[in-house]
Design a protein around this motif. Structure first.
Motif, short mmCIF file in Angstrom:
data_model
loop_
_atom_site.label_atom_id
_atom_site.label_comp_id
_atom_site.label_asym_id
_atom_site.label_seq_id
_atom_site.Cartn_x
_atom_site.Cartn_y
_atom_site.Cartn_z
N ILE A 158 0.83 -1.21 0.00
CA ILE A 158 0.00 0.00 0.00
C ILE A 158 0.86 1.26 0.00
O ILE A 158 1.97 1.26 0.57
CB ILE A 158 -0.98 -0.01 1.20
CG1 ILE A 158 -1.91 1.23 1.21
CG2 ILE A 158 -0.24 -0.16 2.53
CD1 ILE A 158 -3.08 1.12 2.18
N HIS A 159 0.35 2.29 -0.64
CA HIS A 159 0.97 3.62 -0.62
C HIS A 159 0.02 4.61 0.02
O HIS A 159 -1.19 4.54 -0.18
CB HIS A 159 1.27 4.09 -2.05
CG HIS A 159 1.65 5.54 -2.10
ND1 HIS A 159 2.94 5.97 -1.86
CD2 HIS A 159 0.90 6.67 -2.30
CE1 HIS A 159 2.97 7.31 -1.93
NE2 HIS A 159 1.74 7.75 -2.19
N GLY A 160 0.57 5.57 0.77
CA GLY A 160 -0.22 6.68 1.28
C GLY A 160 0.60 7.96 1.26
O GLY A 160 1.79 7.94 1.60
N SER A 161 -0.02 9.07 0.87
CA SER A 161 0.68 10.36 0.82
C SER A 161 1.29 10.68 2.19
O SER A 161 0.68 10.43 3.22
CB SER A 161 -0.29 11.48 0.45
OG SER A 161 -0.94 11.21 -0.76
N ASP A 162 2.49 11.30 2.17
CA ASP A 162 3.19 11.54 3.43
C ASP A 162 3.01 12.95 3.99
O ASP A 162 3.60 13.30 5.01
CB ASP A 162 4.68 11.16 3.31
CG ASP A 162 5.42 12.03 2.30
OD1 ASP A 162 4.85 13.03 1.81
OD2 ASP A 162 6.59 11.69 2.00
N GLY A 163 2.23 13.80 3.32
CA GLY A 163 2.00 15.15 3.84
C GLY A 163 1.03 15.91 2.95
O GLY A 163 0.66 15.41 1.88
N PRO A 164 0.63 17.11 3.38
CA PRO A 164 -0.38 17.87 2.64
C PRO A 164 0.03 18.21 1.20
O PRO A 164 -0.79 18.13 0.29
CB PRO A 164 -0.54 19.16 3.46
CG PRO A 164 0.01 18.84 4.81
CD PRO A 164 1.02 17.77 4.63
N GLU A 165 1.30 18.56 0.98
CA GLU A 165 1.74 18.93 -0.38
C GLU A 165 1.76 17.69 -1.28
O GLU A 165 1.29 17.75 -2.42
CB GLU A 165 3.13 19.58 -0.36
CG GLU A 165 3.16 20.94 0.34
CD GLU A 165 3.31 20.86 1.86
OE1 GLU A 165 3.61 19.75 2.37
OE2 GLU A 165 3.09 21.87 2.54
N THR A 166 2.34 16.60 -0.79
CA THR A 166 2.39 15.39 -1.62
C THR A 166 0.98 14.85 -1.87
O THR A 166 0.70 14.31 -2.94
CB THR A 166 3.28 14.28 -1.01
OG1 THR A 166 2.97 14.14 0.37
CG2 THR A 166 4.74 14.59 -1.17
N ALA A 167 0.08 15.02 -0.90
CA ALA A 167 -1.30 14.57 -1.10
C ALA A 167 -1.93 15.29 -2.29
O ALA A 167 -2.50 14.65 -3.18
CB ALA A 167 -2.13 14.80 0.16
N VAL A 168 -1.78 16.60 -2.33
CA VAL A 168 -2.33 17.38 -3.46
C VAL A 168 -1.67 16.95 -4.77
O VAL A 168 -2.34 16.69 -5.77
CB VAL A 168 -2.13 18.90 -3.23
CG1 VAL A 168 -2.45 19.69 -4.49
CG2 VAL A 168 -3.00 19.37 -2.07
#
Ligand code: IDP
Ligand code: MG
Length: 162
Positions: free
Chosen positions: A125-135
């Motif tokens: 599984i992958h998950g974004s590591d912060g607000p900027e990478t999430a966007v």
């Protein structure tokens, strides 16, 4: 008032979550989605895709200097990936908690990687590591019209707002 503001915040925070080819092939889609769904987060986008190697390199561009980069991108592009966007209060940080440490040997029991994976190169599984990478990751994987705006029936119970 305050409770209303919590709902506003919940609606604003979104993260990119992907089940990698190993998780899809091992039949772990339902198990993994359940953990986010049962927590109380809202699914706002989902699709099954086989990314090209070039696309995988874009997704993991931050890791391009690492020795495992090429193998990682080969692997991500080797089969179907379940790409998702999940929404909710604190979903970026807490989503990473649900996922567990990068190396499954160091992930706590109860986390997705702790319970369901064994080695770092196949950590499902992958998950974004912060607000900027999430966007950035949401914009890389999804077109704006693929993000579904709706009111979840559970929201008033999860957040305690009438
Ligand atoms: P993360 O997925 O927990 O955010 P990152 O450091 O961003 O971890 O690394 C991205 C992915 O690269 C990991 O999920 C894992 O699949 C792979 N990876 C990280 N470190 C190693 C390593 O030392 N060997 C092989 N693969 C690795
Ligand atoms: Mg990462």
């Amino acid at each position: 008032y305050m409770l209303h503001d919590q709902t506003q915040a919940a609606e604003l925070e979104r993260t990119f979550i992907a089940i990698k080819p190993d998780g899809v092939q091992r039949g772990l889609i339902a198990e993994i989605i359940s953990r986010f769904e049962q927590k109380g987060y809202k699914l706002v986008a989902i699709k099954l895709v086989v990314p090209s190697k070039e696309f995988a390199q874009k997704h993991y561009h931050d890791l391009s200097e690492r020795p495992f980069f090429n193998g990682l991108c080969d692997f991500l592009s080797s089969g179907p990936v379940l790409a998702m966007v999940w929404e909710g209060e604190g979903v970026i940080k807490y989503g990473r908690k649900l996922i567990g440490a990068t190396d499954p040997q160091k992930s706590e029991p109860g986390t997705i990687r702790g319970d369901l994976a064994v080695v770092v190169g196949r950590n499902i599984i992958h998950g974004s590591d912060g607000p900027e990478t999430a966007v950035d990751e949401i914009n890389l994987w999804f077109k704006p019209e693929e993000l579904v705006n709706y009111t979840s029936n559970a929201e008033k119970w999860v957040y305690g707002v009438n």
